[in-house]
Design a protein around this motif. Structure first.
Motif, mmCIF file in Angstrom:
data_model
loop_
_atom_site.group_PDB
_atom_site.id
_atom_site.type_symbol
_atom_site.label_atom_id
_atom_site.label_comp_id
_atom_site.label_asym_id
_atom_site.label_seq_id
_atom_site.Cartn_x
_atom_site.Cartn_y
_atom_site.Cartn_z
ATOM 1 N N ILE A 188 -6.887 1.332 -8.973
ATOM 2 C CA ILE A 188 -6.724 1.440 -7.635
ATOM 3 C C ILE A 188 -7.881 1.965 -6.687
ATOM 4 C CG2 ILE A 188 -5.578 3.128 -5.829
ATOM 5 C CD1 ILE A 188 -3.090 3.052 -7.629
ATOM 6 N N ARG A 189 -8.698 2.850 -7.461
ATOM 7 C CA ARG A 189 -9.941 3.274 -6.941
ATOM 8 C C ARG A 189 -11.016 2.216 -6.780
ATOM 9 N NH1 ARG A 189 -13.821 6.198 -10.716
ATOM 10 N NH2 ARG A 189 -13.946 4.079 -11.335
ATOM 11 N N ASP A 190 -10.815 1.272 -7.948
ATOM 12 C CA ASP A 190 -11.805 0.243 -7.981
ATOM 13 C C ASP A 190 -11.584 -0.990 -7.011
ATOM 14 O OD1 ASP A 190 -13.209 1.772 -9.932
ATOM 15 O OD2 ASP A 190 -12.431 0.586 -11.531
ATOM 16 N N VAL A 191 -10.633 -1.437 -6.822
ATOM 17 C CA VAL A 191 -10.177 -2.470 -6.313
ATOM 18 C C VAL A 191 -10.179 -2.057 -4.763
ATOM 19 C CG1 VAL A 191 -7.621 -2.178 -6.000
ATOM 20 C CG2 VAL A 191 -8.483 -4.501 -6.014
ATOM 21 N N ALA A 192 -10.129 -0.564 -4.294
ATOM 22 C CA ALA A 192 -9.877 -0.309 -3.027
ATOM 23 C C ALA A 192 -11.321 -0.737 -2.477
ATOM 24 C CB ALA A 192 -9.526 0.911 -2.689
ATOM 25 N N MET A 193 -12.320 -0.836 -2.939
ATOM 26 C CA MET A 193 -13.685 -1.213 -2.419
ATOM 27 C C MET A 193 -14.010 -2.500 -1.789
ATOM 28 S SD MET A 193 -15.308 1.685 -2.786
ATOM 29 C CE MET A 193 -16.724 1.016 -2.527
ATOM 30 N N TYR A 194 -13.075 -3.476 -2.626
ATOM 31 C CA TYR A 194 -13.309 -4.943 -2.186
ATOM 32 C C TYR A 194 -11.889 -5.297 -1.609
ATOM 33 C CZ TYR A 194 -16.872 -4.113 -5.472
ATOM 34 O OH TYR A 194 -17.720 -3.446 -6.262
ATOM 35 N N ASN A 195 -12.257 -6.623 -0.622
ATOM 36 C CA ASN A 195 -10.906 -6.984 0.037
ATOM 37 C C ASN A 195 -10.254 -8.210 -0.650
ATOM 38 O OD1 ASN A 195 -9.099 -7.725 1.995
ATOM 39 N ND2 ASN A 195 -10.325 -8.881 3.248
ATOM 40 N N TYR A 196 -10.326 -8.006 -2.200
ATOM 41 C CA TYR A 196 -9.782 -9.310 -2.848
ATOM 42 C C TYR A 196 -8.266 -9.064 -2.656
ATOM 43 C CZ TYR A 196 -14.563 -9.572 -4.637
ATOM 44 O OH TYR A 196 -15.692 -9.833 -4.833
ATOM 45 N N PRO A 197 -7.480 -10.179 -2.894
ATOM 46 C CA PRO A 197 -5.963 -9.968 -2.850
ATOM 47 C C PRO A 197 -5.677 -9.289 -4.338
ATOM 48 C CG PRO A 197 -6.574 -12.271 -2.008
ATOM 49 C CD PRO A 197 -7.923 -11.562 -2.741
ATOM 50 N N VAL A 198 -4.578 -8.427 -4.110
ATOM 51 C CA VAL A 198 -4.017 -7.849 -5.044
ATOM 52 C C VAL A 198 -2.716 -7.968 -5.646
ATOM 53 C CG1 VAL A 198 -3.730 -5.401 -6.239
ATOM 54 C CG2 VAL A 198 -5.707 -5.877 -5.040
ATOM 55 N N HIS A 199 -2.128 -8.012 -6.900
ATOM 56 C CA HIS A 199 -0.687 -8.537 -7.011
ATOM 57 C C HIS A 199 -0.268 -7.347 -7.858
ATOM 58 C CE1 HIS A 199 3.023 -10.679 -7.519
ATOM 59 N NE2 HIS A 199 2.868 -10.395 -8.700
ATOM 60 N N VAL A 200 0.844 -6.633 -7.605
ATOM 61 C CA VAL A 200 1.192 -5.544 -8.166
ATOM 62 C C VAL A 200 2.664 -6.040 -8.906
ATOM 63 C CG1 VAL A 200 2.036 -3.113 -8.193
ATOM 64 C CG2 VAL A 200 0.437 -4.077 -6.609
ATOM 65 N N VAL A 232 -7.040 -9.334 7.673
ATOM 66 C CA VAL A 232 -5.936 -8.559 7.069
ATOM 67 C C VAL A 232 -6.092 -8.520 5.485
ATOM 68 C CG1 VAL A 232 -3.563 -8.933 6.385
ATOM 69 C CG2 VAL A 232 -4.056 -9.228 8.824
ATOM 70 N N ARG A 233 -5.853 -7.706 4.851
ATOM 71 C CA ARG A 233 -5.797 -7.375 3.397
ATOM 72 C C ARG A 233 -4.284 -7.925 2.901
ATOM 73 N NH1 ARG A 233 -8.786 -3.351 -0.564
ATOM 74 N NH2 ARG A 233 -8.287 -4.696 -2.341
ATOM 75 N N ILE A 234 -4.401 -8.632 1.838
ATOM 76 C CA ILE A 234 -3.171 -9.009 1.412
ATOM 77 C C ILE A 234 -2.791 -8.372 -0.032
ATOM 78 C CG2 ILE A 234 -1.775 -11.036 0.605
ATOM 79 C CD1 ILE A 234 -2.093 -10.939 3.635
ATOM 80 N N ILE A 235 -1.728 -7.952 0.020
ATOM 81 C CA ILE A 235 -1.169 -7.233 -1.498
ATOM 82 C C ILE A 235 0.095 -7.722 -1.524
ATOM 83 C CG2 ILE A 235 -0.793 -5.113 -2.740
ATOM 84 C CD1 ILE A 235 -2.904 -3.471 -0.899
ATOM 85 N N SER A 236 0.509 -8.288 -2.647
ATOM 86 C CA SER A 236 1.809 -8.952 -3.096
ATOM 87 C C SER A 236 2.304 -8.127 -4.212
ATOM 88 C CB SER A 236 1.625 -10.422 -3.230
ATOM 89 O OG SER A 236 0.954 -10.512 -4.389
ATOM 90 N N ALA A 237 3.780 -8.395 -4.280
ATOM 91 C CA ALA A 237 4.329 -7.630 -5.486
ATOM 92 C C ALA A 237 5.771 -8.251 -5.612
ATOM 93 C CB ALA A 237 4.762 -6.347 -5.270
ATOM 94 N N THR A 238 6.063 -8.225 -6.972
ATOM 95 C CA THR A 238 7.268 -8.746 -7.301
ATOM 96 C C THR A 238 7.920 -8.108 -8.769
ATOM 97 O OG1 THR A 238 8.412 -10.737 -7.857
ATOM 98 C CG2 THR A 238 6.412 -10.675 -8.734
ATOM 99 N N ASN A 239 9.207 -8.068 -8.964
ATOM 100 C CA ASN A 239 9.655 -7.667 -10.192
ATOM 101 C C ASN A 239 9.832 -8.844 -11.160
ATOM 102 O OD1 ASN A 239 11.944 -8.669 -9.064
ATOM 103 N ND2 ASN A 239 13.074 -6.957 -9.041
ATOM 104 N N LYS A 240 9.656 -9.959 -10.695
ATOM 105 C CA LYS A 240 9.773 -11.211 -11.666
ATOM 106 C C LYS A 240 8.390 -11.324 -12.315
ATOM 107 C CE LYS A 240 13.441 -13.186 -8.535
ATOM 108 N NZ LYS A 240 13.539 -14.535 -7.594
ATOM 109 N N ASN A 241 8.502 -12.211 -13.209
ATOM 110 C CA ASN A 241 7.314 -12.983 -13.773
ATOM 111 C C ASN A 241 7.068 -13.967 -13.177
ATOM 112 O OD1 ASN A 241 5.605 -14.337 -15.422
ATOM 113 N ND2 ASN A 241 6.530 -13.432 -17.439
ATOM 114 N N LEU A 242 5.867 -13.856 -12.309
ATOM 115 C CA LEU A 242 5.467 -14.745 -11.610
ATOM 116 C C LEU A 242 4.992 -15.941 -12.246
ATOM 117 C CD1 LEU A 242 5.417 -14.977 -8.359
ATOM 118 C CD2 LEU A 242 3.008 -14.195 -8.366
ATOM 119 N N LYS A 243 4.247 -15.822 -13.505
ATOM 120 C CA LYS A 243 3.953 -16.979 -14.046
ATOM 121 C C LYS A 243 5.096 -17.951 -14.340
ATOM 122 C CE LYS A 243 0.434 -19.255 -15.831
ATOM 123 N NZ LYS A 243 -0.449 -20.020 -15.178
ATOM 124 N N ALA A 244 6.100 -17.197 -14.855
ATOM 125 C CA ALA A 244 7.353 -18.035 -15.339
ATOM 126 C C ALA A 244 7.741 -18.764 -14.123
ATOM 127 C CB ALA A 244 8.526 -17.224 -15.873
#
Length: 461
Positions: free
Chosen positions: A157-169, A277-289
């Protein structure tokens, strides 16, 4: 002449005092012109006093020093100006990242005129890193956890907050995905903007595009006026796309285009709308599947999954259950006019045996339920919800029954060697090991949590 000498001496003394503070100090006028910059500010930022005094702070630091939390980007803020305290990540002159704790206050003259701002800040980078290395940090940005996996997530969390890269949780339902997304937002340069959460799975397919991107007047039946979507509402902030796997394929195309171009068109519109806008996405599914099943675009998957963060289920970090339970009890105490009961040792044992399909969210609900149900100063196993205690056999302690000793063993106290022996003897079964040692399972878990080497030994079985 004497008055001038006295004034100069006062000025020198003031600078001497400021330069001996262990806090970085920056002061600037309402026009952002820096007037004070002490030695600690030099050390933390890498900039020298002569490089910054008399200059616009935005010009000196190439951008607002406080990122998106800057109150002076569009001119001075309204007076009165409230004191603000917040965590902040900065990039120093040499390009290294530092984590600060910042306090910003208004400078008010004797005749109550707003003259500028005073910012004091403390560099907590090293103490934070040492806490992570020693795994002694029990919370970070509102997230509770002392387990090694949580320490790793704090670092991410600390490291990624420095950059505006998309994060997937990713993670099971109830593990705290939105909490992590908000923590990233809060300590990032977008933290002064809005945090706009969207549950993609709860949006009807017919209106999902309008909800996200907005629409123009007359775009469809009922569109009686132009409307902003969530992307526009999140401008200069963070858009949190929860359950992103449930987005319709048509909307996925539009989201992909935004990630590529930084702009979109409203439903029924032809004009390009650009937002930051910073984009953060999330899912409880296996996104690769979901990609392999044809439900989610592969190109969008790679656009969103630039920085993946996976939250473990609670059953895989049971050492944190006592810590989380104590936190939720404190929350309940703040909401209650009366004191709240504490967890009995045997109650914690029952909770540690439970598999927690609802994770941290379920644990919070259980604590709230038990606080309401309890009639004494202790939460007993019988105060827990039925699904926690079914198939469990436990005795209810009466007022005349003394509590079982917490850490008594054959040697009198738990020690590393006796715990190792018990774990080896029981093949790593912590419940059985606790019985061999003559302690509650909660006590054993707490002991393991304090001894990382021993915990690693126990986990290898």
């Amino acid at each position: 002449m004497a008055d001038l000498t006295h004034t100069l001496l006062d000025h020198d003394n003031l600078n001497l005092v400021l330069d001996n503070l262990k806090l970085g100090i920056i002061a600037h006028t309402t026009n952002r012109i820096i007037t004070v910059f002490n030695k600690e500010a030099e050390r933390i930022t890498g900039y020298l006093k002569e490089e910054v005094i008399g200059k616009d702070c935005h010009m000196v630091f190439q951008e607002p020093f406080c990122g998106g939390k800057c109150s002076f980007c569009d001119g001075p803020p309204d007076f009165p100006f409230d004191t603000k305290e917040y965590p902040l990540n900065i990039i120093t002159k040499d390009g290294s990242a530092r984590q600060l704790e910042m306090t910003v206050s208004a400078i008010i003259s004797h005749d109550n005129v707003f003259k500028g701002v005073l910012a004091s800040f403390k560099d907590v980078t090293e103490s934070f890193n040492l806490s992570l290395k020693a795994e002694t940090l029990s919370s970070f940005a509102g997230i509770i956890g002392k387990d090694k996996t949580m320490q790793d997530i704090f670092r991410q969390i600390r490291d990624v907050a420095m950059y505006n890269y998309p994060v997937h949780v990713s993670g099971d339902t109830g593990t705290g995905k939105e909490r992590v997304a908000y923590a990233i937002h809060d300590i990032s340069s977008y933290g002064n903007g809005a945090f706009v959460p969207v549950n993609c799975g709860a949006l009807p397919e017919g209106i999902v595009e309008s909800e996200l991107f907005g629409h123009v007047k007359g775009a469809f039946s009922g569109a009686i006026k132009e409307r902003k979507g969530r992307f526009e509402l999140a401008h200069k902030g963070t858009l949190f796309l929860d359950e992103v796997a449930d987005l319709p394929l048509k909307t996925q195309v539009k989201l992909l285009r935004f990630l590529q171009e930084g702009s979109f068109e409203k439903v029924g519109g032809e004009k390009k709308v650009s937002v930051d806008v910073r984009i953060i996405s999330a899912t409880n599914k296996n996104l690769k599947a979901e990609v392999l099943a044809g439900n989610f675009r592969e190109d969008l998957y790679y656009r969103l999954n630039v920085i993946p963060i996976h939250l473990p289920p609670l059953r895989q970090r049971k050492n944190d259950i006592p810590l989380l339970a104590a936190h939720f009890l404190k929350e309940a105490e703040k909401e209650s006019k009366n004191g709240v009961p504490q967890l009995a040792e045997e109650t914690l044992d029952v909770m540690l045996d439970y598999h927690w399909p609802g994770n941290v969210r379920e644990l919070k609900n259980v604590i709230q339920f038990s606080v309401v149900r309890s009639r004494g100063n202790k939460i007993l196993p019988s105060d827990l919800p039925m699904e926690i205690t079914e198939n469990k056999i436990f005795s209810v302690r009466t007022a005349n029954t003394p509590p079982a000793p917490e850490i008594l063993t054959a040697k009198g106290k738990l020690d590393i060697e006796s715990v190792k022996t018990a774990i080896k003897k029981t093949g790593g079964n912590k419940s059985k090991a606790a019985k061999v040692l003559g302690v509650g399972r909660a006590t054993l878990y707490r002991f393991l949590a304090r001894n990382e080497e021993l915990k690693t030994y126990a986990d290898q079985f």
